[in-house]
Design an enzyme around this catalytic site. Structure first.
Site, PDB file in Angstrom:
ATOM      1  N   ASN A   1      -0.493  -8.235   2.517  1.00 51.18           N
ATOM      2  CA  ASN A   1      -1.121  -8.772   3.717  1.00 51.18           C
ATOM      3  C   ASN A   1      -0.079  -9.283   4.703  1.00 51.18           C
ATOM      4  OD1 ASN A   1      -2.718  -9.932   5.667  1.00 51.18           O
ATOM      5  ND2 ASN A   1      -3.995 -11.095   4.283  1.00 51.18           N
ATOM      6  N   ASP A   2       0.490 -10.444   4.438  1.00 48.64           N
ATOM      7  CA  ASP A   2       1.418 -11.043   5.397  1.00 48.64           C
ATOM      8  C   ASP A   2       2.580 -10.126   5.769  1.00 48.64           C
ATOM      9  OD1 ASP A   2      -0.045 -13.376   5.497  1.00 48.64           O
ATOM     10  OD2 ASP A   2       1.017 -14.277   3.818  1.00 48.64           O
ATOM     11  N   VAL A   3       3.034  -9.290   4.824  1.00 49.47           N
ATOM     12  CA  VAL A   3       4.206  -8.451   5.087  1.00 49.47           C
ATOM     13  C   VAL A   3       3.898  -7.305   6.040  1.00 49.47           C
ATOM     14  CG1 VAL A   3       5.284  -8.991   2.870  1.00 49.47           C
ATOM     15  CG2 VAL A   3       3.845  -6.972   3.054  1.00 49.47           C
TER      16      VAL A   3
END
Lengths: 93, 476
Positions: free
Chosen positions: B403-405
């Site tokens: 997600n965040d990456v």
């Protein structure tokens, strides 16, 4: 060995470690952690020295316990690294 | 001096062991040479152990051999049985053993310094004779014990968090920075006292406080920061071994300690850089504890939902598909079915690649091992800097459990907590397929992902493994 000669080995080994580790491919970083774990159990040498000497029983038993712990790590660390590395395969062409 | 006469051959043998360890790490520069490297590591360890056994007068060899057999048996069985997804907690558990072994060796050396050749027997005019530990050895000893104790308790906490036995959330004690600094100062004070007086009380106080600080340092650190923590503890276990190596004047231990110490330090650095965070801020902990600060989680923005059939159709028609796995893939154990999907796509003439962000997963290289386990050839797996330019020529980016990456806000939104973190440029692909359980949850950093609301993004809302299984069926 004098303290300075030991220190020289240590400092040079740090540089060797720096360059060797940067050359490790990121894909193998998990096996790197497993194998460094196994080799840091070379501390077993100290454990063996402690368990070899019988003069102080307390020290001997602590040494033997340390031998057990380090052996878990040595056998476990190398075996799990071997298992992981065996999985890395190139594309068959 | 040392009670056993040190022939030059002994020192040479330890040096050879040290060189073997260097070559073991050197082998890891490529998967092709890695197994030979590992064997050299085993050879080095054998040389070190055998040399120690033959050059010391041993009171009882059978006891030692039994100890090695017990430990070795346990280690071997664990290594055989452990699931690859459980590798982070295994490594943490192994670190704790190195730490504890270092403490035990340190205590043994303190109780019987003559056996370690680090003390002179002093016969005072009045009272019994006693062993006075050399000044340098006192420093090395107390350092080794302190670092070993921190490694032990820190690794135990890391293990419990990674294993899910303890909540992965950051646990924040009030005044924790003050407590930590106070404990650190106390350790330094008692360590100096031990150096000055060789008093047992100071020795035990240092050990106890070091155990405490290892515990205090790791509890405020959240689950996704574990790659840094595991690497850091790896580094500590090396420094503990090096300190003991100084005590014993043993080349193999010093070289190994330096290697492992720098290895862990470099890995921590790589992980921090990949999160665009400083090492200090990771260690200070508490990241992600306060969710939804910046970015504004506007869940009611429009987004597109797709089905397994849509995904299968899009990928079948694609020229190139890049798969982006993350920790969610490991949790769902979806790596095998994912490889099956890749194989099916290849049959349809699609080029399949995998893109790995350095902090995907819970330890460095975690995703690579899981993909290797699922028989994905390693030359299809690429690191961030090698694949990012490829996304513009990619038809479909398939994000599974990450997600965040992938959040483009890291590049554009200065108010985002993850601003500046290097991310995979998945949004440049023709279509982004994003597998996620539901739209509600946010990533670890507590920020909403810009990517969900892009025109070229299709959300596949389901369990990762189930969704990929359905796609595989639809590909037939």
């Amino acid at each position: 060995m004098t303290f300075v000669s030991i220190l020289s080995i240590f400092v040079l080994a740090c540089f060797v470690g720096y360059y060797v580790v940067w050359s490790v491919t990121p894909a193998l970083h998990t096996p790197l952690m497993a194998v460094t774990n196994a080799i840091s159990s070379v501390i077993i040498v100290g454990a063996l020295v402690a368990s070899a000497a019988a003069a102080v029983p307390g020290a001997k038993w602590l040494g033997l316990l340390a031998v057990v712990l380090a052996s878990v790590n040595i056998f476990g660390g190398f075996a799990v690294t071997e298992r992981m590395l065996a999985m890395y395969k190139k594309k068959e062409r | 001096m040392h009670e056993v006469a040190q022939s030059p051959w002994v020192a040479l043998a330890y040096l050879i062991a040290g060189v073997c360890f260097i070559l073991a790490l050197r082998g890891l520069s490529s998967p092709a040479t890695s197994r030979r490297g590992n064997r050299l590591g085993m050879a080095g360890m054998t040389i070190a152990v055998v040399t120690t056994l033959v050059t010391h007068e041993i009171a009882s060899l059978p006891e030692i051999l039994v100890a090695i057999a017990i430990g070795g048996g346990i280690g071997w069985v664990i290594a055989r049985r452990i699931a690859m997804t459980a590798m982070p907690q295994l490594v943490a558990a192994f670190h704790s053993l190195v730490g504890l072994a270092a403490v035990l060796v340190g205590v043994a050396a303190f109780l019987n310094p003559t056996a370690f050749g680090i003390a002179d027997t002093v016969v005072p005019l009045v009272g019994p004779s006693f062993a006075s530990i050399h000044a340098a050895s006192r420093i090395e000893l107390i350092l080794g014990v302190a670092i070993g104790a921190i490694t032990f308790s820190g690794s135990v906490i890391a293990f419990l968090k990674l294993n899910g036995t303890m909540s992965g959330a950051a646990i924040l004690l009030p005044q924790r920075h003050a407590i930590n600094v106070g404990t650190a100062i106390a350790i330094l004070f008692f360590a100096y006292q031990f150096f000055a007086t060789q008093s047992p009380l100071d020795f035990w106080l240092v050990a106890a406080l070091a155990f405490a600080i290892g515990f205090l340092l790791i509890i405020p650190i959240g689950g996704a920061d574990m790659p840094v923590v595991v690497s850091m503890l790896n580094s500590y276990s090396g420094w503990a071994a090096a300190a003991m190596g100084f005590t014993l004047g043993n080349t193999a231990m010093i070289i190994t300690g330096a290697l492992v110490g720098s290895s862990g330090a470099i890995l921590s650095y790589i992980m921090c850089r990949a999160m665009n965070r400083s090492f200090i801020s990771v260690i200070a902990g508490g990241f992600g504890a306060v969710a939804g600060g910046g970015g504004g989680a506007a869940i009611d923005r429009p987004w597109k939902r797709g089905s397994a059939e849509d995904a299968a159709f899009l990928m079948k028609e694609a020229g190139q598909v890049v798969i982006v796995p993350g920790y969610g893939m490991a949790v769902a154990q979806a790596q095998h079915v994912l490889r099956e999907m890749g194989d099916k796509l290849k049959h349809h003439g699609v080029r399949v690649k995998y893109a790995i962000h350095p902090v995907a997963g819970r330890m460095p290289g975690h995703m690579n091992v899981l993909l290797a386990e699922a028989n994905v050839p390693y030359d299809e797996v690429f690191e961030l800097e090698d694949i990012n330019a490829d996304f513009a020529q990619t038809d479909v980016a398939f994000v599974i459990g990450a997600n965040d990456v992938t959040n483009p806000a890291a590049k554009t939104d200065k108010t985002s907590p993850i601003y500046g973190m290097p991310v995979l440029d998945v949004e440049k692909a023709g279509t982004v397929l994003f597998i996620k359980r539901s739209m509600g949850g946010v990533g670890y950093a507590g920020v909403d992902n810009e990517l969900f609301y892009r025109d070229n993004t299709m959300m596949l809302l389901a369990d990762a493994k189930k969704m990929v299984e359905e796609i595989v069926k639809a590909l037939d």
